[in-house]
Design an enzyme around this catalytic site. Structure first.
Site, PDB file in Angstrom:
ATOM      1  N   GLY A 122       1.973   3.744  -6.865  1.00 43.32           N
ATOM      2  CA  GLY A 122       2.198   3.721  -5.429  1.00 43.32           C
ATOM      3  C   GLY A 122       3.155   4.782  -4.935  1.00 43.32           C
ATOM      4  N   THR A 123       4.238   5.004  -5.663  1.00 41.15           N
ATOM      5  CA  THR A 123       5.236   5.968  -5.199  1.00 41.15           C
ATOM      6  C   THR A 123       4.653   7.371  -5.117  1.00 41.15           C
ATOM      7  OG1 THR A 123       7.091   4.665  -6.024  1.00 41.15           O
ATOM      8  CG2 THR A 123       7.468   7.016  -5.720  1.00 41.15           C
TER       9      THR A 123
ATOM     10  N   ASN B 152       6.450  -5.648   2.405  1.00 34.39           N
ATOM     11  CA  ASN B 152       6.535  -5.906   0.972  1.00 34.39           C
ATOM     12  C   ASN B 152       7.607  -6.939   0.638  1.00 34.39           C
ATOM     13  OD1 ASN B 152       8.279  -3.518   1.720  1.00 34.39           O
ATOM     14  ND2 ASN B 152       9.091  -3.941  -0.325  1.00 34.39           N
TER      15      ASN B 152
ATOM     16  N   ALA C 151      -2.037   0.463  -5.844  1.00 30.57           N
ATOM     17  CA  ALA C 151      -1.514   0.541  -7.205  1.00 30.57           C
ATOM     18  C   ALA C 151      -2.077  -0.578  -8.058  1.00 30.57           C
ATOM     19  CB  ALA C 151       0.013   0.493  -7.201  1.00 30.57           C
TER      20      ALA C 151
ATOM     21  N   HIS D  90      -0.711  -2.188 -10.830  1.00 32.48           N
ATOM     22  CA  HIS D  90       0.136  -3.243 -11.386  1.00 32.48           C
ATOM     23  C   HIS D  90       0.378  -4.403 -10.437  1.00 32.48           C
ATOM     24  CE1 HIS D  90       3.004  -0.828  -9.116  1.00 32.48           C
ATOM     25  NE2 HIS D  90       3.879  -1.807  -9.196  1.00 32.48           N
TER      26      HIS D  90
ATOM     27  N   THR E  53      -4.431  16.337 -16.217  1.00 32.84           N
ATOM     28  CA  THR E  53      -5.355  15.557 -17.028  1.00 32.84           C
ATOM     29  C   THR E  53      -5.396  14.120 -16.510  1.00 32.84           C
ATOM     30  OG1 THR E  53      -4.845  16.908 -18.962  1.00 32.84           O
ATOM     31  CG2 THR E  53      -5.888  14.769 -19.355  1.00 32.84           C
TER      32      THR E  53
ATOM     33  N   CYS F 143      11.926  -1.768  -6.285  1.00 30.58           N
ATOM     34  CA  CYS F 143      12.336  -0.366  -6.324  1.00 30.58           C
ATOM     35  C   CYS F 143      13.799  -0.180  -5.942  1.00 30.58           C
ATOM     36  CB  CYS F 143      11.435   0.466  -5.409  1.00 30.58           C
ATOM     37  SG  CYS F 143       9.759   0.639  -6.056  1.00 30.58           S
TER      38      CYS F 143
END
Length: 393
Positions: free
Chosen positions: A87-88, A169, A217, A219, A255, A341
């Site tokens: 997400g970041t 959030n 994201a 997770h 990659t 965070c």
């Protein structure tokens, strides 16, 4: 202390500690799904999907199939899904990339940002301010819901990009996405939606939001950590943060993690399939937590009635957030007093402060698919005693 709190404290003091620590911090990260674990354990090594040999092309096939599956769950075209590390990175690519693209086009250098956004947004915006960006801040109400009229007014003179959470959030309050997206479209301003904590928990389709950009994201819905995506509408202007091989429309060179993308797609598909049933189940459990909170003097619920189903957020008067979190941890419950965070930083929640509330202990209790009714029973038995103890310290 009220009579009901006295009774609950007595019950809580006798409540046995759970045999294992119970996770009530799924909003930070939810455990990997069993299907994802099995797929990870049985996965074969993959080559670089940019390689032209047979093994490289096999990896490329896995990668692009995952992108298509993920796009289907997001309501996007596969070419719009830019895979990232989470997400970041997605938020930084959206805000910095859109601002740089606007500056290069000699357009507006302004950003429109609500004051109660996630720190990934606020810190990126602070960095852009140091590069010369002008920020137009938009206020929120006492439930951390963005003022849609003020947001529209901030867009009136144009902007490089506007951003907003789909849901808070911390508190879980749903945001006025439709009204803000309409205002952004009228102003011709690209809108970024932070759906990192929302995707997989409420119905959400990128193609129906009107947004130009959306961050998600893995997770947060039972996939692996370190995998995310930025959905980039095909007509959106964006500058890359990373330069190299030109992968992913040149927007995110490097990659690509074919296995991570495949596991993210699997988790997203499962989350979407169970969304209606899980939302109803988790809302019933969070409603039980909020009902207990309402019975304890000096405990308030700030979140709007229209909220994420898996988050119960409380503010406790007469206590410190760190003390309450520590006491619940000691009692066997993993909880949070804000965004992961900003964990470990002893400061007031900027979201609660933006709601006009100070001097309280915020407590975010977030549930997930592994949370049982018995887990919630145990929390309800222990919570009043922990609150009373935190107040006594």
């Amino acid at each position: 202390m009220s009579e009901s709190e006295h009774r609950a404290t007595e019950r809580g003091s006798a409540a046995p500690r759970p045999a294992r620590q119970l996770l009530f911090d799924h909003a930070a990260a939810t455990p990997m799904r069993e299907s994802v674990r099995r797929a990870l354990a049985s996965a074969e090594p993959l080559a670089n999907p940019a390689s032209t040999h047979r093994e490289g092309q096999r990896a490329r096939a896995v990668l692009e199939e995952a992108r298509e599956r993920l796009a289907a769950t997001l309501g996007a075209h596969p070419t719009e899904v830019v895979l990232t590390s989470g997400g970041t990175e997605s938020i930084n690519l959206a805000l910095k990339g859109a601002w740089w693209a606007s500056r290069d086009a000699r357009s507006s250098e302004a950003l429109v940002v609500p004051v109660a956004e996630h720190h990934a947004t606020l810190d990126a915006v602070e960095w852009l301010e140091r590069q010369g960006a002008a920020v137009r801040w938009v206020g929120v109400d006492g439930s951390a819901v963005t003022d849609a009229d003020a947001f529209a007014a901030a867009l009136a003179d144009g902007a490089a990009v506007a951003t907003m959470l789909v849901a808070s959030n911390e508190l879980g309050s749903m945001q006025p996405v439709d009204a803000v997206a309409d205002a952004a479209a009228r102003a011709g301003v690209p809108l970024h939606l932070d759906a990192v904590g929302t995707f997989g928990h409420v119905p959400l389709r990128f193609d129906e939001t009107g947004a130009a950009l959306m961050s998600v994201a893995s997770h947060k819905l039972g996939g692996p950590h370190g995998v995310g995506a930025l959905v980039v509408r095909r007509d959106a202007r964006l500058q890359a943060l990373h330069h190299g091989g030109g992968q992913q429309r040149g927007l995110r060179s490097g990659t690509q993690d074919a296995l991570g993308a495949s596991l993210f797609a699997l988790a997203a598909e499962e989350a979407q399939a169970e969304l209606a049933a899980e939302s109803a189940r988790l809302r019933a459990e969070t409603d039980r937590i909020l009902a207990l909170a309402a019975s304890i003097e000096g405990v308030r619920v700030l979140a709007a009635p229209d909220r994420l189903p898996h988050i119960a957020h409380l503010v406790v008067e007469g206590a410190e957030g760190e003390s309450l979190q520590f006491l619940l941890d000691e009692a066997g419950f993993a909880v949070s007093n804000g965004s992961a965070c900003s964990a470990g930083v002893a400061r007031e929640s900027h979201v609660v402060r933006a709601c006009g509330v100070t001097g309280v202990a915020p407590l975010r209790l977030s549930l997930g698919r592994t949370t049982t009714a018995e887990d919630v029973d145990a929390l309800l038995a222990a919570l009043p005693a922990a609150i009373a103890r935190a107040r006594s310290l």
